[in-house]
Design a protein around this motif. Structure first.
Motif, PDB file in Angstrom:
ATOM      1  N   ILE A  41       0.855  -1.138   0.075  1.00 48.54           N
ATOM      2  CA  ILE A  41      -0.025   0.151  -0.039  1.00 48.54           C
ATOM      3  C   ILE A  41       0.662   1.393  -0.092  1.00 48.54           C
ATOM      4  CG2 ILE A  41      -1.868  -1.300   1.406  1.00 48.54           C
ATOM      5  CD1 ILE A  41      -0.751   0.254   3.682  1.00 48.54           C
ATOM      6  N   ASN A  42       0.215   2.359  -0.280  1.00 50.46           N
ATOM      7  CA  ASN A  42       0.993   3.606  -0.096  1.00 50.46           C
ATOM      8  C   ASN A  42       0.403   4.295   1.031  1.00 50.46           C
ATOM      9  OD1 ASN A  42       1.317   6.379  -0.366  1.00 50.46           O
ATOM     10  ND2 ASN A  42       1.750   6.336  -2.397  1.00 50.46           N
ATOM     11  N   VAL A  43       1.142   4.293   2.079  1.00 56.01           N
ATOM     12  CA  VAL A  43       0.854   4.645   3.587  1.00 56.01           C
ATOM     13  C   VAL A  43       0.090   6.027   3.436  1.00 56.01           C
ATOM     14  CG1 VAL A  43       1.473   5.246   5.818  1.00 56.01           C
ATOM     15  CG2 VAL A  43       2.625   3.434   4.506  1.00 56.01           C
ATOM     16  N   SER A  44       0.610   7.103   2.802  1.00 58.05           N
ATOM     17  CA  SER A  44       0.060   8.437   2.654  1.00 58.05           C
ATOM     18  C   SER A  44      -1.427   8.221   2.142  1.00 58.05           C
ATOM     19  CB  SER A  44       1.129   9.366   2.167  1.00 58.05           C
ATOM     20  OG  SER A  44       1.060   8.891   0.676  1.00 58.05           O
ATOM     21  N   ASP A  45      -1.706   7.619   1.236  1.00 55.77           N
ATOM     22  CA  ASP A  45      -2.961   7.309   0.525  1.00 55.77           C
ATOM     23  C   ASP A  45      -3.901   6.618   1.130  1.00 55.77           C
ATOM     24  OD1 ASP A  45      -1.887   9.492  -1.215  1.00 55.77           O
ATOM     25  OD2 ASP A  45      -1.288   7.680  -2.769  1.00 55.77           O
ATOM     26  N   THR A  46      -3.536   5.542   2.131  1.00 56.82           N
ATOM     27  CA  THR A  46      -4.318   4.556   2.690  1.00 56.82           C
ATOM     28  C   THR A  46      -4.767   4.563   3.991  1.00 56.82           C
ATOM     29  OG1 THR A  46      -3.226   3.038   0.836  1.00 56.82           O
ATOM     30  CG2 THR A  46      -4.564   2.135   2.860  1.00 56.82           C
ATOM     31  N   LEU A  47      -3.888   4.995   4.985  1.00 54.05           N
ATOM     32  CA  LEU A  47      -3.944   5.025   6.421  1.00 54.05           C
ATOM     33  C   LEU A  47      -4.265   6.514   6.716  1.00 54.05           C
ATOM     34  CD1 LEU A  47      -1.170   2.626   7.610  1.00 54.05           C
ATOM     35  CD2 LEU A  47      -3.295   2.082   6.911  1.00 54.05           C
ATOM     36  N   SER A  48      -5.286   6.309   7.786  1.00 50.88           N
ATOM     37  CA  SER A  48      -5.609   7.811   8.447  1.00 50.88           C
ATOM     38  C   SER A  48      -4.663   8.026   9.616  1.00 50.88           C
ATOM     39  CB  SER A  48      -6.764   7.572   9.277  1.00 50.88           C
ATOM     40  OG  SER A  48      -6.627   6.542  10.126  1.00 50.88           O
ATOM     41  N   TYR A  49      -4.701   8.964  10.170  1.00 52.20           N
ATOM     42  CA  TYR A  49      -3.645   9.482  11.269  1.00 52.20           C
ATOM     43  C   TYR A  49      -3.494   8.317  12.345  1.00 52.20           C
ATOM     44  CZ  TYR A  49      -2.896  13.774   9.317  1.00 52.20           C
ATOM     45  OH  TYR A  49      -2.405  15.119   8.543  1.00 52.20           O
ATOM     46  N   THR A  50      -5.024   7.760  12.597  1.00 53.94           N
ATOM     47  CA  THR A  50      -4.918   6.637  13.639  1.00 53.94           C
ATOM     48  C   THR A  50      -4.028   5.377  13.117  1.00 53.94           C
ATOM     49  OG1 THR A  50      -7.045   7.445  14.068  1.00 53.94           O
ATOM     50  CG2 THR A  50      -6.454   4.998  14.927  1.00 53.94           C
ATOM     51  N   GLY A  51      -4.529   5.110  11.709  1.00 48.30           N
ATOM     52  CA  GLY A  51      -3.473   4.001  11.245  1.00 48.30           C
ATOM     53  C   GLY A  51      -2.269   4.362  11.052  1.00 48.30           C
ATOM     54  N   VAL A  52      -1.690   5.447  10.871  1.00 44.68           N
ATOM     55  CA  VAL A  52      -0.190   5.810  10.756  1.00 44.68           C
ATOM     56  C   VAL A  52       0.238   5.708  12.216  1.00 44.68           C
ATOM     57  CG1 VAL A  52       1.363   7.874  10.650  1.00 44.68           C
ATOM     58  CG2 VAL A  52      -0.285   7.420   8.945  1.00 44.68           C
TER      59      VAL A  52
END
Length: 450
Positions: free
Chosen positions: A63-74
């Motif tokens: 995945i592309n972290v910046s396009d996929t995860l929210s701040y919570t996911g990050v």
């Protein structure tokens, strides 16, 4: 029943189980809807692969972290990187101390196994020192990068968010990023690259080395002597770093580097030499390198970082002991000596075991993935060798084929990342039977070797 389970769950097996549980836990957290951005669907397989890559501090991702995860996911991703980087027992020790729990004998033994230590005493003090030092280094790195990023990002929050994640990723050698392009936007920003390099060195050089350096400055060098481990580790690590940078430059000076200014060639070479060892961050598309360079970088990823660090690979001391053993044999000496000390015979045996298992595992994985990817026009043999070396060495660099691989190949990569994180010796000792004393011996006979 309980006694039998306690006998079966040796410290080595408990460490393996602890990392497996943490990988499943973070995969579940990353899979939850609150960890995704609006309108993004993340399959559990993608979440699990990301979790394994984060806990093993590798950096390969679907995945592309910046396009996929929210701040919570990050946040969960960063926590997984922290667990994998510092070590699950280091953070466990912090939790035990936080709740003023007494750390018993079995827990101290787990700490010793997780950090690959021989000394049983002083484990809790070592863990506390490692945790505080690691957090201090990450905090300083985040402050420096975040402040510098103020000129690159629109808001203060975004600047320090990017700087904090970059510092964590660099120190833990995790290889993840929230820019969407790794460090390619800073390909010509040598200040950022220099800070990242320092963080990579700090994470990969080994926690015992950092603790000894700290003690050296605290005592102002008065009667302080560095251990043989530190001397061999530091010498080998930076020697390979220099040889790696020179090797990359020689192979690419008339190819990818053709027409570049000397300072661009210099920073591309030193950064790729450092990041290949276990960091996985990149200032360029690695696939732009030629075939010889990709093979050379694969060898750097196989060597990896130092023992008791955030990195994987066969480790620097394994290579050093093997080289010193060969040199001693060539000189007609039976003992292996360095820095006025003699290497223990058991350590020579361990080095041989680690190297043999790693090369056998790597060759087997390359063969299996090649079989799985037959007919896949997007994947070539060099890509498979590079990707497999990256996973096993927990480096995280990729030629860009990760998302093109089949599920079977991705599962195999996850296994390699897991083994690379827990350590080959931990894996071997987890299946080792209890030593029993033999009451008789067979006659000895020589074997033809080579």
């Amino acid at each position: 029943m309980k006694k039998g389970l306690e006998q079966f769950m040796t410290p080595f097996r408990m460490i393996i189980v602890a990392y497996v549980i943490s990988m499943f836990l973070f995969s579940f957290l990353l899979w939850m809807p609150f960890s995704h951005q609006a309108g993004v669907n993340l399959s559990y397989f993608e979440a699990f692969f990301t979790s394994v890559s984060a806990v093993s501090v590798t950096g390969l991702t679907l995945i592309n972290v910046s396009d996929t995860l929210s701040y919570t996911g990050v946040f969960f991703l960063a926590l997984a990187m922290q667990v994998g980087g510092i070590g699950i027992m280091s953070l466990g020790t912090f939790v035990w101390m936080l709740f003023k729990r007494k750390i018993n004998l079995s827990q101290r033994l787990l700490i010793m196994v997780d950090q690959n230590q021989y000394q049983f005493s002083g484990m809790v003090k070592l863990m506390r020192g490692i945790l505080l030092l690691a957090l201090a280094i990450e905090a300083v790195g985040a402050l420096i990068l975040g402040t510098y990023y103020l000129q690159h990002f629109d808001t203060i929050g975004e600047a320090y968010y990017q700087g904090s994640f970059a510092a964590l990723s660099a120190f833990t050698n995790a290889g993840f990023d929230v820019t969407g392009q790794s460090l390619i936007p800073f390909a010509n920003d040598y200040y950022v690259q220099f800070i990242i390099l320092l963080l990579i060195f700090a994470g990969a050089i080994g926690f015992p080395v950092l603790m000894e350096v700290r003690e050296y400055f605290m005592t102002k060098g008065n009667r302080f002597k560095f251990s043989l481990f530190t001397k061999v580790t530091v010498t080998t690590y930076f020697l390979i770093f220099i040889l790696g940078a020179v090797g990359i430059w020689v192979l690419e000076k008339d190819m990818f580097y053709d027409g570049m200014a000397w300072h661009q060639q210099f920073f591309y070479s030193i950064f790729n030499s450092a990041t290949a060892r276990s960091a996985g961050l990149s200032t360029m598309e690695v696939s732009s390198f030629t075939l010889p360079t990709l093979l050379f970088i694969s060898s750097l990823m196989i060597i990896g970082a130092s023992p008791s660090s955030v990195g994987g690979g066969i480790r620097t001391t394994t290579l050093a002991v093997m080289f010193l053993s060969i040199r001693s044999f060539a000189l007609g000496k039976s003992e292996v000596k360095v820095f006025g000390r003699e290497i223990h015979p058991e350590d020579k045996q361990k080095a041989f075991m680690v190297l043999s298992f790693f090369l056998f595992g790597l060759f087997s994985a390359v063969t299996l993935i090649s079989a799985f990817e037959q007919g896949n026009a997007d994947v070539e043999l060099i890509d498979i060798i590079f990707e497999t070396s990256s996973a096993f060495g927990t480096s995280g660099l990729s030629t860009g084929i990760t998302q093109s691989l089949s599920s079977a190949s991705l599962v195999l990569l996850m296994v390699l990342m897991f083994i690379g994180r827990v350590g080959i010796l931990v894996l071997l000792f987890s299946v080792k039977r209890k030593e029993t004393k033999s009451h008789y011996r067979y006659p000895t006979e020589r074997m033809i070797i080579g």
